[in-house]
Design a protein around this motif. Structure first.
Motif, mmCIF file in Angstrom:
data_model
loop_
_atom_site.group_PDB
_atom_site.id
_atom_site.type_symbol
_atom_site.label_atom_id
_atom_site.label_comp_id
_atom_site.label_asym_id
_atom_site.label_seq_id
_atom_site.Cartn_x
_atom_site.Cartn_y
_atom_site.Cartn_z
ATOM 1 N N ALA A 187 0.821 -1.213 0.000
ATOM 2 C CA ALA A 187 0.000 0.000 0.000
ATOM 3 C C ALA A 187 0.852 1.258 0.000
ATOM 4 O O ALA A 187 0.568 2.224 -0.727
ATOM 5 C CB ALA A 187 -0.951 -0.011 1.200
ATOM 6 N N ASN A 188 1.919 1.276 0.778
ATOM 7 C CA ASN A 188 2.710 2.498 0.944
ATOM 8 C C ASN A 188 3.698 2.734 -0.198
ATOM 9 O O ASN A 188 3.831 3.863 -0.691
ATOM 10 C CB ASN A 188 3.426 2.482 2.293
ATOM 11 N N VAL A 189 4.363 1.684 -0.616
ATOM 12 C CA VAL A 189 5.320 1.856 -1.720
ATOM 13 C C VAL A 189 4.588 2.273 -2.997
ATOM 14 O O VAL A 189 5.025 3.188 -3.710
ATOM 15 C CB VAL A 189 6.125 0.563 -1.946
ATOM 16 N N LEU A 190 3.485 1.631 -3.270
ATOM 17 C CA LEU A 190 2.763 1.932 -4.513
ATOM 18 C C LEU A 190 2.022 3.273 -4.434
ATOM 19 O O LEU A 190 1.939 3.991 -5.428
ATOM 20 C CB LEU A 190 1.793 0.794 -4.832
ATOM 21 N N ARG A 191 1.519 3.614 -3.248
ATOM 22 C CA ARG A 191 0.867 4.931 -3.138
ATOM 23 C C ARG A 191 1.884 6.050 -3.305
ATOM 24 O O ARG A 191 1.598 7.089 -3.924
ATOM 25 C CB ARG A 191 0.160 5.048 -1.783
ATOM 26 N N SER A 192 3.079 5.848 -2.811
ATOM 27 C CA SER A 192 4.130 6.845 -2.963
ATOM 28 C C SER A 192 4.508 7.031 -4.440
ATOM 29 O O SER A 192 4.579 8.164 -4.937
ATOM 30 C CB SER A 192 5.363 6.424 -2.161
ATOM 31 N N SER A 193 4.732 5.939 -5.138
ATOM 32 C CA SER A 193 5.144 6.046 -6.544
ATOM 33 C C SER A 193 4.035 6.635 -7.407
ATOM 34 O O SER A 193 4.295 7.435 -8.315
ATOM 35 C CB SER A 193 5.550 4.668 -7.074
ATOM 36 N N HIS A 194 2.782 6.279 -7.117
ATOM 37 C CA HIS A 194 1.663 6.829 -7.892
ATOM 38 C C HIS A 194 1.481 8.323 -7.632
ATOM 39 O O HIS A 194 1.148 9.080 -8.541
ATOM 40 C CB HIS A 194 0.367 6.075 -7.556
ATOM 41 N N GLY A 195 1.680 8.731 -6.392
ATOM 42 C CA GLY A 195 1.539 10.151 -6.086
ATOM 43 C C GLY A 195 2.554 11.004 -6.823
ATOM 44 O O GLY A 195 2.237 12.103 -7.302
ATOM 45 N N LYS A 196 3.763 10.510 -6.952
ATOM 46 C CA LYS A 196 4.813 11.270 -7.641
ATOM 47 C C LYS A 196 4.566 11.331 -9.146
ATOM 48 O O LYS A 196 4.708 12.385 -9.770
ATOM 49 C CB LYS A 196 6.179 10.642 -7.346
ATOM 50 N N ILE A 197 4.181 10.210 -9.744
ATOM 51 C CA ILE A 197 3.941 10.209 -11.192
ATOM 52 C C ILE A 197 2.680 10.985 -11.541
ATOM 53 O O ILE A 197 2.553 11.553 -12.627
ATOM 54 C CB ILE A 197 3.871 8.760 -11.734
ATOM 55 N N PHE A 198 1.734 11.044 -10.599
ATOM 56 C CA PHE A 198 0.499 11.800 -10.832
ATOM 57 C C PHE A 198 0.812 13.274 -11.070
ATOM 58 O O PHE A 198 0.243 13.910 -11.958
ATOM 59 C CB PHE A 198 -0.434 11.637 -9.632
ATOM 60 N N ALA A 199 1.731 13.819 -10.283
ATOM 61 C CA ALA A 199 2.126 15.219 -10.464
ATOM 62 C C ALA A 199 2.851 15.419 -11.793
ATOM 63 O O ALA A 199 2.658 16.431 -12.478
ATOM 64 C CB ALA A 199 3.021 15.654 -9.298
ATOM 65 N N THR A 200 3.660 14.461 -12.188
ATOM 66 C CA THR A 200 4.386 14.557 -13.462
ATOM 67 C C THR A 200 3.427 14.545 -14.636
ATOM 68 O O THR A 200 3.595 15.297 -15.609
ATOM 69 C CB THR A 200 5.384 13.388 -13.581
ATOM 70 N N ILE A 201 2.407 13.694 -14.557
ATOM 71 C CA ILE A 201 1.413 13.606 -15.643
ATOM 72 C C ILE A 201 0.724 14.949 -15.844
ATOM 73 O O ILE A 201 0.506 15.385 -16.985
ATOM 74 C CB ILE A 201 0.380 12.512 -15.331
ATOM 75 N N ALA A 202 0.384 15.614 -14.751
ATOM 76 C CA ALA A 202 -0.292 16.914 -14.858
ATOM 77 C C ALA A 202 0.589 17.931 -15.573
ATOM 78 O O ALA A 202 0.110 18.704 -16.412
ATOM 79 C CB ALA A 202 -0.664 17.420 -13.461
ATOM 80 N N GLU A 203 1.871 17.934 -15.272
ATOM 81 C CA GLU A 203 2.798 18.869 -15.908
ATOM 82 C C GLU A 203 2.918 18.579 -17.402
ATOM 83 O O GLU A 203 2.929 19.495 -18.236
ATOM 84 C CB GLU A 203 4.171 18.788 -15.241
ATOM 85 N N VAL A 204 2.996 17.308 -17.751
ATOM 86 C CA VAL A 204 3.110 16.930 -19.163
ATOM 87 C C VAL A 204 1.856 17.324 -19.921
ATOM 88 O O VAL A 204 1.917 17.921 -21.005
ATOM 89 C CB VAL A 204 3.379 15.415 -19.293
#
Length: 253
Positions: A187-204
């Motif tokens: 739960a924690n490792v995957l929530r962390s990685s998804h949260g970071k890529i979510f911000a990157t997607i918005a910028e792209v």
């Protein structure tokens, strides 16, 4: 009785009668000529604004798309100044920036480790909520992985065949965990990685000039949002994990 005798008996001289007949003939001729000219003028008169003229669109055939003002919409060929043989436009190649390329690589790498993680959840997890989250990862990243390979081929972007070293390490940790330990780590490792890529997607998505990247970012955004929600639904995501994501995505001063 002869005509001359009738005229004499009626009291109308023959000369007067002849003049009357001649005048009537002249009047008739003038009326015919006048009427014929009036018809020609009527046919030559322009149609009033808003009235469709024969063979045209609002009195301005061939100049636009039926606006009575006479100003039509420009076609694509007129806008761009170029057209193909079929009369359509020829769009130039859209730019693929380094940010676009990096985005596709990251999407590919995410699938390379999150799909195995989703499979491990079906065998190593104790919580049904974690198993459910794993199924969402399997489904979402399988579709994204197919899409990213298609788009990368079209755009000429090379993709990796392996996850990053850090991502591979996460998979090894999940392989060695069982039950409640696995659930919390997952739960924690995957929530962390998804949260970071979510911000990157918005910028792209906000900055890209490429239509394929826009489409891909939209799909990735929906997928990652779904995954964050099902991971949070496990009730196992720590506040420390969210704080770490916040620190990572915070704007640099």
């Amino acid at each position: 009785m002869s005509p001359n005798r009738r005229a004499a008996e009626s009291g109308i001289p023959l000369r007067t009668l002849g003049v009357i007949v001649a005048v009537c003939a002249v009047i008739a001729t003038v009326l015919i000529v006048t009427r014929g000219g009036g018809d020609d003028d009527a046919s030559a008169a322009p149609s009033p604004a808003g009235v469709v003229a024969p063979g045209g669109y609002g009195g301005n055939a061939g100049a636009g798309y039926g606006h009575s003002s006479g100003v039509g919409h420009a076609t694509g060929a007129e806008d761009e100044g170029t057209s193909n043989d079929a009369g359509g436009t020829q769009a130039g190649p859209q730019p693929v920036t380094e940010v676009d390329r990096t985005f596709l690589v990251k999407v590919r790498q995410a699938g390379l480790w999150e799909i195995p993680a989703g499979r491990l959840a079906q065998t190593n997890a104790a919580s049904e909520a974690v198993k459910r989250a794993g199924l969402h990862l399997l489904d979402g990243h399988s579709k994204l992985d197919q899409l990213v390979r298609e788009d990368a081929k079209i755009l000429g972007v090379p993709l990796p065949d392996e996850a990053t070293a850090e991502q591979q390490d996460w998979v090894r940790q999940l392989e060695n965990a069982r039950g409640a330990e696995f659930d919390r780590l997952f739960a924690n490792v995957l929530r962390s990685s998804h949260g970071k890529i979510f911000a990157t997607i918005a910028e792209v998505r906000a900055a890209t000039q490429n239509d394929l990247i826009r489409r891909h970012a939209r799909q990735a955004n929906q997928t990652v949002l779904d995954h964050m929600e099902v991971l949070e639904d496990t009730g196992l995501v720590d506040n420390a994990t969210l704080a770490e994501v916040e620190k990572s995505v915070a704007p640099r001063q």
